[in-house]
Design a protein around this motif. Sequence first.
Motif, PDB file in Angstrom:
ATOM      1  N   VAL A  11     -60.257   5.557  36.327  1.00  0.00           N
ATOM      2  CA  VAL A  11     -60.439   5.318  34.900  1.00  0.00           C
ATOM      3  C   VAL A  11     -59.635   6.370  34.148  1.00  0.00           C
ATOM      4  O   VAL A  11     -59.820   7.569  34.375  1.00  0.00           O
ATOM      5  CB  VAL A  11     -61.923   5.405  34.482  1.00  0.00           C
ATOM      6  CG1 VAL A  11     -62.065   5.214  32.975  1.00  0.00           C
ATOM      7  CG2 VAL A  11     -62.754   4.357  35.219  1.00  0.00           C
ATOM      8  N   GLU A  12     -58.747   5.917  33.288  1.00  0.00           N
ATOM      9  CA  GLU A  12     -57.882   6.835  32.532  1.00  0.00           C
ATOM     10  C   GLU A  12     -58.399   6.992  31.106  1.00  0.00           C
ATOM     11  O   GLU A  12     -58.719   6.011  30.436  1.00  0.00           O
ATOM     12  CB  GLU A  12     -56.449   6.308  32.506  1.00  0.00           C
ATOM     13  CG  GLU A  12     -55.470   7.237  31.815  1.00  0.00           C
ATOM     14  CD  GLU A  12     -54.033   6.762  31.948  1.00  0.00           C
ATOM     15  OE1 GLU A  12     -53.417   7.046  32.985  1.00  0.00           O
ATOM     16  OE2 GLU A  12     -53.538   6.094  31.014  1.00  0.00           O
ATOM     17  N   SER A  13     -58.497   8.234  30.662  1.00  0.00           N
ATOM     18  CA  SER A  13     -58.909   8.542  29.289  1.00  0.00           C
ATOM     19  C   SER A  13     -57.706   9.088  28.538  1.00  0.00           C
ATOM     20  O   SER A  13     -57.035  10.009  29.011  1.00  0.00           O
ATOM     21  CB  SER A  13     -60.032   9.587  29.284  1.00  0.00           C
ATOM     22  OG  SER A  13     -61.119   9.194  30.087  1.00  0.00           O
ATOM     23  N   LEU A  14     -57.436   8.526  27.379  1.00  0.00           N
ATOM     24  CA  LEU A  14     -56.321   8.970  26.543  1.00  0.00           C
ATOM     25  C   LEU A  14     -56.863   9.349  25.170  1.00  0.00           C
ATOM     26  O   LEU A  14     -57.587   8.582  24.540  1.00  0.00           O
ATOM     27  CB  LEU A  14     -55.269   7.860  26.402  1.00  0.00           C
ATOM     28  CG  LEU A  14     -54.093   8.146  25.456  1.00  0.00           C
ATOM     29  CD1 LEU A  14     -53.238   9.298  25.973  1.00  0.00           C
ATOM     30  CD2 LEU A  14     -53.242   6.886  25.265  1.00  0.00           C
ATOM     31  N   LYS A  16     -56.578  12.141  30.916  1.00  0.00           N
ATOM     32  CA  LYS A  16     -57.381  12.523  32.072  1.00  0.00           C
ATOM     33  C   LYS A  16     -57.641  11.287  32.922  1.00  0.00           C
ATOM     34  O   LYS A  16     -57.798  10.188  32.389  1.00  0.00           O
ATOM     35  CB  LYS A  16     -58.706  13.143  31.603  1.00  0.00           C
ATOM     36  CG  LYS A  16     -59.658  13.549  32.711  1.00  0.00           C
ATOM     37  CD  LYS A  16     -60.951  14.093  32.117  1.00  0.00           C
ATOM     38  CE  LYS A  16     -61.742  13.026  31.415  1.00  0.00           C
ATOM     39  NZ  LYS A  16     -62.241  11.966  32.344  1.00  0.00           N
ATOM     40  N   VAL A  17     -57.678  11.465  34.234  1.00  0.00           N
ATOM     41  CA  VAL A  17     -57.937  10.355  35.152  1.00  0.00           C
ATOM     42  C   VAL A  17     -59.142  10.704  36.019  1.00  0.00           C
ATOM     43  O   VAL A  17     -59.226  11.804  36.573  1.00  0.00           O
ATOM     44  CB  VAL A  17     -56.708  10.065  36.037  1.00  0.00           C
ATOM     45  CG1 VAL A  17     -57.060   9.034  37.098  1.00  0.00           C
ATOM     46  CG2 VAL A  17     -55.539   9.577  35.186  1.00  0.00           C
ATOM     47  N   THR A  18     -60.076   9.777  36.112  1.00  0.00           N
ATOM     48  CA  THR A  18     -61.282   9.956  36.930  1.00  0.00           C
ATOM     49  C   THR A  18     -61.271   8.928  38.056  1.00  0.00           C
ATOM     50  O   THR A  18     -61.100   7.733  37.810  1.00  0.00           O
ATOM     51  CB  THR A  18     -62.552   9.771  36.075  1.00  0.00           C
ATOM     52  OG1 THR A  18     -62.499  10.652  34.953  1.00  0.00           O
ATOM     53  CG2 THR A  18     -63.795  10.066  36.902  1.00  0.00           C
ATOM     54  N   SER A  19     -61.452   9.379  39.270  1.00  0.00           N
ATOM     55  CA  SER A  19     -61.379   8.476  40.424  1.00  0.00           C
ATOM     56  C   SER A  19     -62.696   7.741  40.652  1.00  0.00           C
ATOM     57  O   SER A  19     -63.769   8.199  40.244  1.00  0.00           O
ATOM     58  CB  SER A  19     -61.013   9.266  41.691  1.00  0.00           C
ATOM     59  OG  SER A  19     -62.083  10.120  42.054  1.00  0.00           O
ATOM     60  N   ALA A  20     -62.608   6.613  41.356  1.00  0.00           N
ATOM     61  CA  ALA A  20     -63.799   5.851  41.713  1.00  0.00           C
ATOM     62  C   ALA A  20     -64.708   6.678  42.614  1.00  0.00           C
ATOM     63  O   ALA A  20     -65.938   6.601  42.514  1.00  0.00           O
ATOM     64  CB  ALA A  20     -63.395   4.552  42.420  1.00  0.00           C
ATOM     65  N   VAL A  53     -59.244   0.959  32.756  1.00  0.00           N
ATOM     66  CA  VAL A  53     -59.502   0.845  34.186  1.00  0.00           C
ATOM     67  C   VAL A  53     -58.190   0.543  34.890  1.00  0.00           C
ATOM     68  O   VAL A  53     -57.519  -0.447  34.579  1.00  0.00           O
ATOM     69  CB  VAL A  53     -60.527  -0.268  34.472  1.00  0.00           C
ATOM     70  CG1 VAL A  53     -60.683  -0.475  35.973  1.00  0.00           C
ATOM     71  CG2 VAL A  53     -61.865   0.068  33.831  1.00  0.00           C
ATOM     72  N   ILE A  54     -57.782   1.406  35.819  1.00  0.00           N
ATOM     73  CA  ILE A  54     -56.536   1.218  36.569  1.00  0.00           C
ATOM     74  C   ILE A  54     -56.915   0.694  37.954  1.00  0.00           C
ATOM     75  O   ILE A  54     -57.376   1.447  38.821  1.00  0.00           O
ATOM     76  CB  ILE A  54     -55.754   2.549  36.696  1.00  0.00           C
ATOM     77  CG1 ILE A  54     -55.639   3.244  35.326  1.00  0.00           C
ATOM     78  CG2 ILE A  54     -54.382   2.296  37.295  1.00  0.00           C
ATOM     79  CD1 ILE A  54     -54.935   2.441  34.270  1.00  0.00           C
TER      80      ILE A  54
END
Length: 301
Positions: A269-272, A101-105, A262-263
């Motif tokens: 922010v990527e969650s794996l 999952k990816v969460t944007s700033a 943190v990308i």
Amino acid sequence: MKQLIDLQLFAAEDNLTITTDLEPAISVDFTSRIAENIDELRQILSVNELTPMASGTLIKAYKLAKANSPAQVGEGEDIGLTKITRKLAWTKELGLLKFRKVTSAEAIQKIGSQKALNDTDAKMVSELEYQVLDDFYTNLATGTGTATGVGLQAALANAWGAMSVYYKHKTVSPIYFVSSLDVADYLGSAQLTTQTAFGLTYIENFLGLGTVVVSPNLAKGTAYATAKENLNGAYIPSGGDVASNFGLTFDTTGLIGMTHSVITRNATVESLLISGVMFFPEYVDGVFKVTVGGATASTGK
């Protein structure tokens, strides 16, 4: 002329934040909670322990059959041999379940880290737990035993009777997996004391028949029954090369691996989340598909 260098001039500043201070607390928190939840499921199923296995290991389920029934003989005569066969019913590769999952700033700035990052991570975790259960019910569906009855009570009573015959030479603890819709029908005319674990509702010693696990994953009118002693669990440890290459955080059980990255190139922010847990029956003929008569069918397993 050699001069002594004052090493204090090059010492780290006080209160400097170093890499070891940046422990991924969110990953640690989630992995611990998921591992606890899976352990709760293991306890409900009475699986003594999960067996660690390598990724790609073939999980095998079997079927026992009696090939003959030799006649009884008189005193002093040779006793005929009873032949029991153990045949392979199915194999399934133990693989990794992977969720990302990816969460944007912008999402974090708009609604905060708790809602944007933590709450959505929790939803991803619930999807993993759902998948573990769904795979387990798929494995139960390979059962070859059958039982039926009109209404939940009669259906489970008949399943108990069928299991009593199958396990007549063993002392076992029956467990049933029932659609929440069938239980809702039953609760219309009865009261039950329930408990909750792994997001599941379960009932200990239901009508004296054994443990009943209530599941929304199952279709109305369909239930499964087996002995707790027939259930096993296996998992792929989250440590080792996978953990080191992907920077996974995992608890002492090794059931779950998770990391947050943190990308910077796209301010996200990527969650794996990675896991390899499977529950399955050892003998498919020791699993009974139960038809709850009088129920209107619904979609599901």
